[in-house]
Design a protein around this motif. Structure first.
Motif, PDB file in Angstrom:
ATOM      1  N   UNK A 160       0.849  -1.193   0.000  1.00 20.42           N
ATOM      2  CA  UNK A 160       0.000   0.000   0.000  1.00 20.42           C
ATOM      3  C   UNK A 160       0.885   1.245   0.000  1.00 20.42           C
ATOM      4  N   UNK A 161       0.355   2.336  -0.588  1.00 16.95           N
ATOM      5  CA  UNK A 161       1.072   3.617  -0.583  1.00 16.95           C
ATOM      6  C   UNK A 161       1.084   4.236   0.808  1.00 16.95           C
ATOM      7  N   UNK A 162       0.168   3.797   1.664  1.00 18.01           N
ATOM      8  CA  UNK A 162       0.074   4.334   3.017  1.00 18.01           C
ATOM      9  C   UNK A 162       1.441   4.303   3.698  1.00 18.01           C
TER      10      UNK A 162
ATOM     11  N   UNK B 103      -2.220  14.694   3.631  1.00 16.76           N
ATOM     12  CA  UNK B 103      -1.837  13.692   2.652  1.00 16.76           C
ATOM     13  C   UNK B 103      -2.527  12.401   3.117  1.00 16.76           C
ATOM     14  N   UNK B 104      -3.299  11.800   2.234  1.00 15.11           N
ATOM     15  CA  UNK B 104      -4.067  10.624   2.680  1.00 15.11           C
ATOM     16  C   UNK B 104      -3.151   9.476   3.087  1.00 15.11           C
ATOM     17  N   UNK B 105      -1.903   9.517   2.627  1.00 13.65           N
ATOM     18  CA  UNK B 105      -0.974   8.438   2.972  1.00 13.65           C
ATOM     19  C   UNK B 105      -0.549   8.468   4.432  1.00 13.65           C
TER      20      UNK B 105
ATOM     21  N   UNK C 231      -3.794   8.026   8.586  1.00 12.95           N
ATOM     22  CA  UNK C 231      -3.955   7.005   9.641  1.00 12.95           C
ATOM     23  C   UNK C 231      -2.804   7.090  10.652  1.00 12.95           C
TER      24      UNK C 231
END
Lengths: 310, 176
Positions: free
Chosen positions: A138-140, A266-268, A271
């Motif tokens: 995942x890019x996360x 940044x959505x990455x 979390x």
């Protein structure tokens, strides 16, 4: 007192309905049995053992003289896990997490991360853990730990690393969460509160729901995160583990420096920021703890050995 | 590249990384600028918490920075990368804090890249196949030791770090 028995009843009833679906049911049932037996031993006047309450699915009328208060029950259920129980919990959480994100299909990468991670974990005080490491596709930008030695780093974070010491630092932070049993403590606290809340509200109709509230849905424990002091503690323990493994202790701080400079929103990293203090706060806290204590430590950072993802 | 290498006491294995351009940074606590990357060298200046610095180079646990008219070495953990000051440091809302403390000059396009969210994790269903794959990559302690030896990694005696005073009484983790 009434509430206490309701908690017990609710817990017991719930196990009967889900025994086949969830290993936790049996695991917790064993815990209740142990606690009940322990209690009996302290009451010698009770000569004939009462019917085993844990098998009595109706449960509302337990033996009148047994004393188990709700707090005691909570600690009995979630206090001292055996290594086997811890592994079963971790295996469930890890399997759930892998249901959300698969592993990167690169044997050399995964093997490399397992070698680095195991070497760092060998410096920890826990010898009863089988360590497994995986890079999630995942890019996360994040890393995760589950009880029992399941450690994950995302491809998004891995690709930002500059050397093996940084990888060791990230893995060491996660290893520290396992050695310090941070997630088990969260599970214990949230489970007890959930059980008490349900008993007090008397809203329980679906037994599956009770167990879900005890262990959470899927891998949501990873989205809830830990107390910020647990993160600071894992940072402190982590850099020491990496240093003991012979790495430059500044690997983890350098990763935090890198993250501190990333754009917000940044959505990455959303979390990561939801579940961790800001990297700048983590650096400041580490700075207070470290001071000049690591001045004499000169480890390796091994930029040439870091495996690069194609 | 090697212009910041300090001959005295600097071992060959100390990596020296000079950044191509000076990068902005913010001082996280009151600290000193030393003339060399070690605490026994002379003090060039003091820098207060919240001061802006330009990061010129890195060596081990030290950063070479310029603050106003002074240039010197400061501990790596006393500085955060990025401008924007301390913002909401210490506040509970880390998402908000991240927003206020971001460095606008480093905002880059991230279209097409997606992070994980709560729902992804909540909805996740146990995947035994992936778990088996992960198990298969496991390394044994003997393999890990041999791997470490290949690059000359040896264990070091490093004492545990105490929790900072401010934290000692407030952490529920250490009292459990």
């Amino acid at each position: 007192m009434k509430i206490k028995w309701m908690v017990l009843a609710v817990v017991l009833v719930s196990f009967s309905g889900v025994a086949s679906g969830l290993d936790f049911g049996k695991l917790l049932e064993e815990r209740v049995k142990q606690e009940l037996n322990k209690d009996r031993k302290t009451q010698p006047e009770q000569t004939s053992p009462a019917p085993d309450a844990a098998q009595n699915t109706a449960a509302p009328s337990p033996p009148a003289k047994q004393k188990i208060d709700a707090r005691q029950l909570g600690f009995a259920l979630f206090g001292d896990y055996s290594p086997e129980e811890e592994t079963r919990i971790g295996r469930q959480i890890a399997g759930d997490l892998l249901g959300a994100v698969p592993l990167v299909r690169d044997d050399k990468l995964q093997r490399y991360v397992n070698l680095v991670g195991n070497w760092v974990a060998l410096q920890s005080s826990r010898k009863d853990v089988t360590w497994r490491f995986g890079v999630l596709d995942t890019d996360d930008i994040n890393a995760f730990a589950a009880p029992g030695g399941y450690i994950f780093v995302t491809r998004g974070l891995y690709q930002r690393l500059n050397n093996e010491a940084e990888l060791a630092g990230v893995l060491a932070h996660e290893i520290a969460h396992v050695t310090l049993k941070h997630h088990l403590k969260v599970l214990k606290q949230s489970s007890l509160i959930g059980a008490l809340g349900q008993a007090a509200g008397n809203k329980v109709k679906d037994s599956d729901q009770v167990v879900q509230n005890l262990i959470g849905n899927g891998a949501e424990i990873m989205a809830r995160g830990l107390d910020k002091n647990a993160e600071f503690e894992a940072d402190r323990v982590g850099i020491v583990l990496a240093a003991r493994a012979g790495y430059d202790p500044w690997g983890l701080p350098e990763v935090l420096q890198d993250l501190a400079g990333l754009p917000a929103k940044d959505s990455r990293t959303s979390l990561l920021y939801k579940t961790h203090p800001h990297p700048a706060d983590r650096l400041a806290e580490l700075g207070e703890a470290v001071g000049g204590r690591l001045d004499a430590v000169h480890g390796k950072d091994l930029p040439g050995r870091l495996y690069r993802i194609r | 590249m090697k212009r910041f290498l300090i001959p005295a006491g600097a071992l060959a294995l100390c990596a020296v990384a000079a950044s191509a351009l000076a990068a902005p940074g913010t001082v996280l606590r009151n600290d000193k600028l030393y003339s060399q990357p070690n605490a026994s060298s002379s003090v060039a200046a003091s820098v207060p918490k919240g001061a802006s610095v330009d990061i010129l180079a890195k060596q081990g646990g030290w950063l070479r920075v310029t603050s106003g008219k002074s240039t010197g070495w400061i501990r790596l953990l006393s500085v955060r990368a990025g401008a924007g000051g301390l913002g909401g440091a210490g506040l509970g809302d880390v998402v908000g804090a991240a927003t206020t403390r971001s460095d606008p000059s480093r905002v880059v396009a991230v279209a097409g890249l997606r992070g994980l969210n709560d729902e992804d994790l909540k909805q996740a269903r146990f995947n035994g196949e992936e778990l088996a794959r992960m198990n298969a990559w496991q390394a044994t302690p003997a393999q890990a030791r041999s791997f470490a030896a290949q690059s000359g990694l040896t264990t070091a005696n490093v004492a545990a770090l105490p929790a900072p005073q401010s934290n000692r009484t407030s952490s529920p983790w250490e009292t459990n």
